[in-house]
Design an enzyme around this catalytic site. Structure first.
Site, PDB file in Angstrom:
ATOM      1  N   SER A 164       0.859  -1.187   0.000  1.00  0.00           N
ATOM      2  CA  SER A 164       0.000   0.000   0.000  1.00  0.00           C
ATOM      3  C   SER A 164       0.895   1.237   0.000  1.00  0.00           C
ATOM      4  CB  SER A 164      -0.963  -0.026   1.192  1.00  0.00           C
ATOM      5  OG  SER A 164      -1.896   1.024   1.106  1.00  0.00           O
ATOM      6  N   HIS A 190      -2.506  -1.109  -3.495  1.00  0.00           N
ATOM      7  CA  HIS A 190      -3.686  -0.259  -3.338  1.00  0.00           C
ATOM      8  C   HIS A 190      -3.548   0.969  -4.235  1.00  0.00           C
ATOM      9  CE1 HIS A 190      -4.259  -1.949   1.015  1.00  0.00           C
ATOM     10  NE2 HIS A 190      -4.708  -2.784   0.095  1.00  0.00           N
ATOM     11  N   ASP A 286      -4.494  -4.883   5.796  1.00  0.00           N
ATOM     12  CA  ASP A 286      -4.844  -5.682   4.624  1.00  0.00           C
ATOM     13  C   ASP A 286      -3.680  -6.601   4.256  1.00  0.00           C
ATOM     14  OD1 ASP A 286      -6.417  -6.583   2.498  1.00  0.00           O
ATOM     15  OD2 ASP A 286      -5.577  -5.107   1.116  1.00  0.00           O
TER      16      ASP A 286
END
Length: 349
Positions: A164, A190, A286
């Protein structure tokens, strides 16, 4: 508790006003100043010493990239880019991340006021993340020495990577040394729609392996890296004896689409002990649960260490859950992945 001091640089008076409204609506941050161009911003930075800068990509007198490059050389600080969603600007945004920007926000194409105010929580989250972030180390433009690797006799081996905040440059650092004989890689970073194609194309120019935006139904091939499209989940599937890409619009997982957990769980299911899982820099959790599933399925799992992360969030959570075999500095991950694949010892407990 002191507030996060933010400086906005944007040539649009409306954008400066909206960013000020958004920042000041959150009790833990404040807009200390706003500048219409980088030359004015230079003086305001000296005067107000902001912790985070929001920077428009396209501006008069000096464009955002030129200013960012000078800023990172002379007075490094966390920067969040603000970009219109166009093909040209997506390439510029990727370049900004290379130069050291922490993250970016896309301007809505229609209904600027309503759209920006709807992004209020997202913008605030990115500001908070940037304020805590470790400034990324620049990855050198010249290609690093390619790792040697015995060609694989099987296409069963596979590497899954999730990242991310700070991940675009971390992924670049992992992929650049890989030889064309590397196993296939599936990657979830992401990122909103409109940017992943530019990201993949830029990596493809820099790497010896083929890097592309993943397409639904395509066969997964060795020597190829497949990037999850923005706002769509990437999963591994099987078609007979072959691995296959699955792209879908399922609900967000951990507030993200694409989600790293979605990728890792599918790899645990279909690749099991033939896989290596890698979790890189990023905010939140995540990927932590999915990496644990990979670990339990017999995969070898790696997490980027804190010292080399821009944000040590996702790796920290994965380590805490017990799904990580080894914690490794960023510049050692490529070698460790290939060594493990070559050894054929995916299972480590």
């Amino acid at each position: 508790m002191s507030k996060i001091r933010v400086l906005c640089v944007d040539d649009s008076a409306l954008m400066r006003q909206l960013m000020t409204e958004i920042i000041n609506s959150h009790p833990d941050m404040e807009m200390v100043a706003a500048a219409q161009d980088p030359l004015v911003a230079r003086d305001l930075i000296k005067k107000f010493n902001p912790q985070v800068l929001t920077l428009d990509v396209e501006m008069p007198r000096m464009d955002g990239l030129d200013f960012l490059e000078k800023l990172m050389r002379l007075r490094p600080m966390p920067v969040v880019m603000v970009s219109s969603l166009t093909g040209k600007n997506s390439e510029i945004t990727m370049r900004a991340l290379e130069l050291g920007a922490i993250d970016f926000v896309t301007k809505p194409q229609l209904g600027i006021r309503e759209g920006m105010l709807a992004y209020s929580e997202l913008i605030a989250d990115k500001i908070r993340t940037a304020a805590k972030a470790r400034l990324p180390q620049r990855v050198l433009e010249n290609k690093p020495a390619m790792l040697s690797h015995t060609p694989l006799l099987s296409s069963e081996k596979l590497i899954a990577i999730g990242a991310s905040t700070g991940g675009t440059e971390a992924i670049r650092a992992v992929l650049q040394p890989l030889p064309p004989t590397s196993p296939a890689l599936l990657i979830t970073q992401h990122m909103p729609p409109g940017f992943t194609r530019s990201f993949a194309e830029r990596l493809n120019k820099l790497c010896q392996i083929t890097v592309k935006e993943a397409e639904d139904g395509e066969r997964v091939l060795p020597g190829h890296a497949y990037i999850a499209p923005g706002d769509r989940h990437l999963e591994l599937a099987r078609s007979g004896a072959n691995y296959q890409v699955r792209i879908h619009d399922g609900p967000a997982v951990n507030r993200h689409r694409p989600s790293v957990d979605v990728l890792f769980r599918s790899v645990a299911q279909y690749a099991g002990r033939n896989a290596v899982g890698v979790i890189l820099t990023g905010m939140g959790n995540d990927g932590a649960a999915g990496l644990l599933e990979m670990h339990r399925a017999g995969a070898y799992t790696l997490a980027q260490n804190e010292a080399s992360c821009v944000v040590f969030g996702m790796p920290r959570e994965a380590i805490a859950m017990g799904g990580v075999n080894d914690v490794v500095e960023l510049n050692q991950i490529s070698q460790r992945m290939l060594a493990q694949i070559s050894s054929g010892q995916a299972l480590r407990i």
